[in-house]
Write a protein that holds these residues in place. Sequence first.
Motif, PDB file in Angstrom:
ATOM      1  N   GLY A   1     -22.150   1.020  26.626  1.00 23.16           N
ATOM      2  CA  GLY A   1     -21.868   2.117  27.670  1.00 23.16           C
ATOM      3  C   GLY A   1     -21.324   3.336  26.660  1.00 23.16           C
ATOM      4  N   GLN A   2     -20.730   3.194  25.435  1.00 27.77           N
ATOM      5  CA  GLN A   2     -20.132   4.131  24.753  1.00 27.77           C
ATOM      6  C   GLN A   2     -21.254   5.525  24.439  1.00 27.77           C
ATOM      7  OE1 GLN A   2     -16.987   4.705  23.531  1.00 27.77           O
ATOM      8  NE2 GLN A   2     -16.802   2.963  25.040  1.00 27.77           N
ATOM      9  N   VAL A   3     -20.837   6.410  24.531  1.00 29.99           N
ATOM     10  CA  VAL A   3     -21.525   7.809  24.246  1.00 29.99           C
ATOM     11  C   VAL A   3     -20.959   8.581  23.108  1.00 29.99           C
ATOM     12  CG1 VAL A   3     -22.188  10.239  25.290  1.00 29.99           C
ATOM     13  CG2 VAL A   3     -21.922   8.032  26.679  1.00 29.99           C
ATOM     14  N   GLU A   4     -21.909   9.199  22.083  1.00 33.69           N
ATOM     15  CA  GLU A   4     -21.436   9.853  21.104  1.00 33.69           C
ATOM     16  C   GLU A   4     -22.027  11.134  21.176  1.00 33.69           C
ATOM     17  OE1 GLU A   4     -21.160   9.915  16.424  1.00 33.69           O
ATOM     18  OE2 GLU A   4     -21.571   7.931  17.160  1.00 33.69           O
ATOM     19  N   GLU A   5     -21.245  12.108  21.152  1.00 32.99           N
ATOM     20  CA  GLU A   5     -21.692  13.609  21.293  1.00 32.99           C
ATOM     21  C   GLU A   5     -21.909  14.338  19.995  1.00 32.99           C
ATOM     22  OE1 GLU A   5     -19.614  17.831  22.529  1.00 32.99           O
ATOM     23  OE2 GLU A   5     -19.179  16.181  23.894  1.00 32.99           O
ATOM     24  N   PHE A   6     -23.077  14.812  19.699  1.00 35.74           N
ATOM     25  CA  PHE A   6     -23.066  15.487  18.423  1.00 35.74           C
ATOM     26  C   PHE A   6     -24.039  16.573  18.661  1.00 35.74           C
ATOM     27  CE2 PHE A   6     -26.204  12.390  18.579  1.00 35.74           C
ATOM     28  CZ  PHE A   6     -27.387  12.827  17.944  1.00 35.74           C
ATOM     29  N   SER A   7     -24.099  17.523  17.474  1.00 34.90           N
ATOM     30  CA  SER A   7     -25.135  18.596  17.492  1.00 34.90           C
ATOM     31  C   SER A   7     -25.743  18.428  15.977  1.00 34.90           C
ATOM     32  CB  SER A   7     -24.543  20.020  17.674  1.00 34.90           C
ATOM     33  OG  SER A   7     -23.547  20.264  16.995  1.00 34.90           O
ATOM     34  N   ASP A   8     -26.845  18.968  15.908  1.00 35.32           N
ATOM     35  CA  ASP A   8     -27.743  19.020  14.689  1.00 35.32           C
ATOM     36  C   ASP A   8     -28.269  20.175  14.409  1.00 35.32           C
ATOM     37  OD1 ASP A   8     -30.304  18.590  12.931  1.00 35.32           O
ATOM     38  OD2 ASP A   8     -29.040  16.638  12.695  1.00 35.32           O
ATOM     39  N   GLU A   9     -27.907  20.941  13.436  1.00 30.00           N
ATOM     40  CA  GLU A   9     -28.686  22.124  13.090  1.00 30.00           C
ATOM     41  C   GLU A   9     -30.117  22.349  13.000  1.00 30.00           C
ATOM     42  OE1 GLU A   9     -27.369  25.253   9.940  1.00 30.00           O
ATOM     43  OE2 GLU A   9     -25.274  24.508  10.893  1.00 30.00           O
TER      44      GLU A   9
ATOM     45  N   GLY B   1     -15.159  17.490  22.070  1.00 28.20           N
ATOM     46  CA  GLY B   1     -14.358  18.451  21.456  1.00 28.20           C
ATOM     47  C   GLY B   1     -14.614  20.023  21.496  1.00 28.20           C
ATOM     48  N   PRO B   2     -13.958  20.650  20.682  1.00 33.50           N
ATOM     49  CA  PRO B   2     -14.329  22.162  20.831  1.00 33.50           C
ATOM     50  C   PRO B   2     -15.586  22.846  19.963  1.00 33.50           C
ATOM     51  CG  PRO B   2     -12.587  22.002  19.502  1.00 33.50           C
ATOM     52  CD  PRO B   2     -12.733  20.544  20.202  1.00 33.50           C
ATOM     53  N   HIS B   3     -16.075  21.950  19.385  1.00 33.63           N
ATOM     54  CA  HIS B   3     -17.140  21.945  18.186  1.00 33.63           C
ATOM     55  C   HIS B   3     -18.472  22.097  19.082  1.00 33.63           C
ATOM     56  CE1 HIS B   3     -17.785  17.672  19.335  1.00 33.63           C
ATOM     57  NE2 HIS B   3     -18.928  17.856  19.085  1.00 33.63           N
ATOM     58  N   CYS B   4     -18.509  21.561  20.236  1.00 30.08           N
ATOM     59  CA  CYS B   4     -19.775  21.671  20.929  1.00 30.08           C
ATOM     60  C   CYS B   4     -19.980  23.080  21.564  1.00 30.08           C
ATOM     61  CB  CYS B   4     -19.890  20.767  22.221  1.00 30.08           C
ATOM     62  SG  CYS B   4     -18.916  21.133  23.475  1.00 30.08           S
ATOM     63  N   HIS B   5     -19.160  24.070  21.621  1.00 30.06           N
ATOM     64  CA  HIS B   5     -19.079  25.195  22.420  1.00 30.06           C
ATOM     65  C   HIS B   5     -19.893  26.296  21.430  1.00 30.06           C
ATOM     66  CE1 HIS B   5     -16.849  23.502  25.695  1.00 30.06           C
ATOM     67  NE2 HIS B   5     -15.952  23.327  24.801  1.00 30.06           N
ATOM     68  N   GLY B   6     -20.024  26.069  20.190  1.00 31.70           N
ATOM     69  CA  GLY B   6     -20.661  26.952  19.360  1.00 31.70           C
ATOM     70  C   GLY B   6     -22.205  26.765  19.110  1.00 31.70           C
ATOM     71  N   HIS B   7     -22.727  25.613  20.017  1.00 27.32           N
ATOM     72  CA  HIS B   7     -23.885  25.161  19.664  1.00 27.32           C
ATOM     73  C   HIS B   7     -24.756  25.331  21.041  1.00 27.32           C
ATOM     74  CE1 HIS B   7     -23.473  23.324  15.702  1.00 27.32           C
ATOM     75  NE2 HIS B   7     -22.017  23.103  16.328  1.00 27.32           N
ATOM     76  N   GLY B   8     -25.801  25.741  20.791  1.00 23.12           N
ATOM     77  CA  GLY B   8     -26.789  26.010  21.978  1.00 23.12           C
ATOM     78  C   GLY B   8     -27.404  24.808  22.474  1.00 23.12           C
ATOM     79  N   SER B   9     -27.433  23.696  21.872  1.00 22.36           N
ATOM     80  CA  SER B   9     -28.021  22.515  22.184  1.00 22.36           C
ATOM     81  C   SER B   9     -27.063  21.083  21.874  1.00 22.36           C
ATOM     82  CB  SER B   9     -29.328  22.158  21.490  1.00 22.36           C
ATOM     83  OG  SER B   9     -29.302  22.074  20.234  1.00 22.36           O
ATOM     84  N   LEU B  10     -27.014  20.314  22.440  1.00 22.76           N
ATOM     85  CA  LEU B  10     -26.006  18.991  22.340  1.00 22.76           C
ATOM     86  C   LEU B  10     -27.088  17.850  22.409  1.00 22.76           C
ATOM     87  CD1 LEU B  10     -22.876  19.674  24.622  1.00 22.76           C
ATOM     88  CD2 LEU B  10     -23.233  19.696  21.991  1.00 22.76           C
ATOM     89  N   ALA B  11     -26.586  16.941  21.633  1.00 24.86           N
ATOM     90  CA  ALA B  11     -27.141  15.540  21.807  1.00 24.86           C
ATOM     91  C   ALA B  11     -26.273  14.522  22.060  1.00 24.86           C
ATOM     92  CB  ALA B  11     -27.938  15.145  20.505  1.00 24.86           C
ATOM     93  N   PHE B  12     -26.495  13.482  22.690  1.00 24.88           N
ATOM     94  CA  PHE B  12     -25.818  12.428  23.119  1.00 24.88           C
ATOM     95  C   PHE B  12     -26.589  11.116  22.579  1.00 24.88           C
ATOM     96  CE2 PHE B  12     -25.166  15.928  25.867  1.00 24.88           C
ATOM     97  CZ  PHE B  12     -23.591  16.125  25.994  1.00 24.88           C
ATOM     98  N   ALA B  13     -25.943  10.131  22.114  1.00 28.95           N
ATOM     99  CA  ALA B  13     -26.279   8.895  21.949  1.00 28.95           C
ATOM    100  C   ALA B  13     -25.462   7.862  22.649  1.00 28.95           C
ATOM    101  CB  ALA B  13     -26.046   8.484  20.385  1.00 28.95           C
ATOM    102  N   ILE B  14     -26.423   7.320  23.596  1.00 28.89           N
ATOM    103  CA  ILE B  14     -25.875   6.454  24.571  1.00 28.89           C
ATOM    104  C   ILE B  14     -26.148   5.084  24.319  1.00 28.89           C
ATOM    105  CG2 ILE B  14     -25.883   5.837  27.115  1.00 28.89           C
ATOM    106  CD1 ILE B  14     -27.014   8.918  27.482  1.00 28.89           C
ATOM    107  N   CYS B  15     -24.975   4.320  24.374  1.00 29.52           N
ATOM    108  CA  CYS B  15     -25.355   2.867  23.845  1.00 29.52           C
ATOM    109  C   CYS B  15     -25.746   2.145  25.270  1.00 29.52           C
ATOM    110  CB  CYS B  15     -24.126   2.136  23.360  1.00 29.52           C
ATOM    111  SG  CYS B  15     -24.530   0.257  22.702  1.00 29.52           S
ATOM    112  N   GLU B  16     -26.757   1.419  25.395  1.00 28.17           N
ATOM    113  CA  GLU B  16     -27.193   0.797  26.620  1.00 28.17           C
ATOM    114  C   GLU B  16     -26.334  -0.449  26.721  1.00 28.17           C
ATOM    115  OE1 GLU B  16     -31.613   2.360  27.558  1.00 28.17           O
ATOM    116  OE2 GLU B  16     -31.424   0.817  25.930  1.00 28.17           O
ATOM    117  N   LYS B  17     -25.831  -1.207  25.597  1.00 27.46           N
ATOM    118  CA  LYS B  17     -25.210  -2.267  25.748  1.00 27.46           C
ATOM    119  C   LYS B  17     -23.552  -2.141  26.310  1.00 27.46           C
ATOM    120  CE  LYS B  17     -27.664  -5.280  22.981  1.00 27.46           C
ATOM    121  NZ  LYS B  17     -27.511  -6.585  21.882  1.00 27.46           N
TER     122      LYS B  17
END
Length: 132
Positions: free
Chosen positions: A90-98, A72-88
Amino acid sequence: MNAHHDLTKNQELVFGTLSAADGPLSAYTILDRLRDRGFRAPLQVYRALDKLTDYGLVHRLESINSFVACAGPHCHGHGSLAFAICEKCGQVEEFSDETVEQRLGVWSREHGFKPTKTAIEIRGTCAACLAA
């Protein structure tokens, strides 16, 4: 679709494939899914992925050598992104943390380091798989 970029036909096809996917896809999986649309060579996919990544529409997950459409557009305002990747599953959750972003900024300044891109990948098991 991001209105700021005029995508080529190949870029649109690759972006559409990633957007419709249930999880991250490798370049070769994208190639397989687009063979009937005229894709013949990995280079066609990699060129499209490079541009889509430059545009911020797609993210590369280094640890699993795969790609995902931007959440989504939320990531473009952040210099860093984080991704939580489920190894079972395969889902990926994208997030940023101030807090994490600020801490990385402080570290960079203290060490005279100038980052160009920051992506944190956390691999493990998602809540849905843990509950199953």
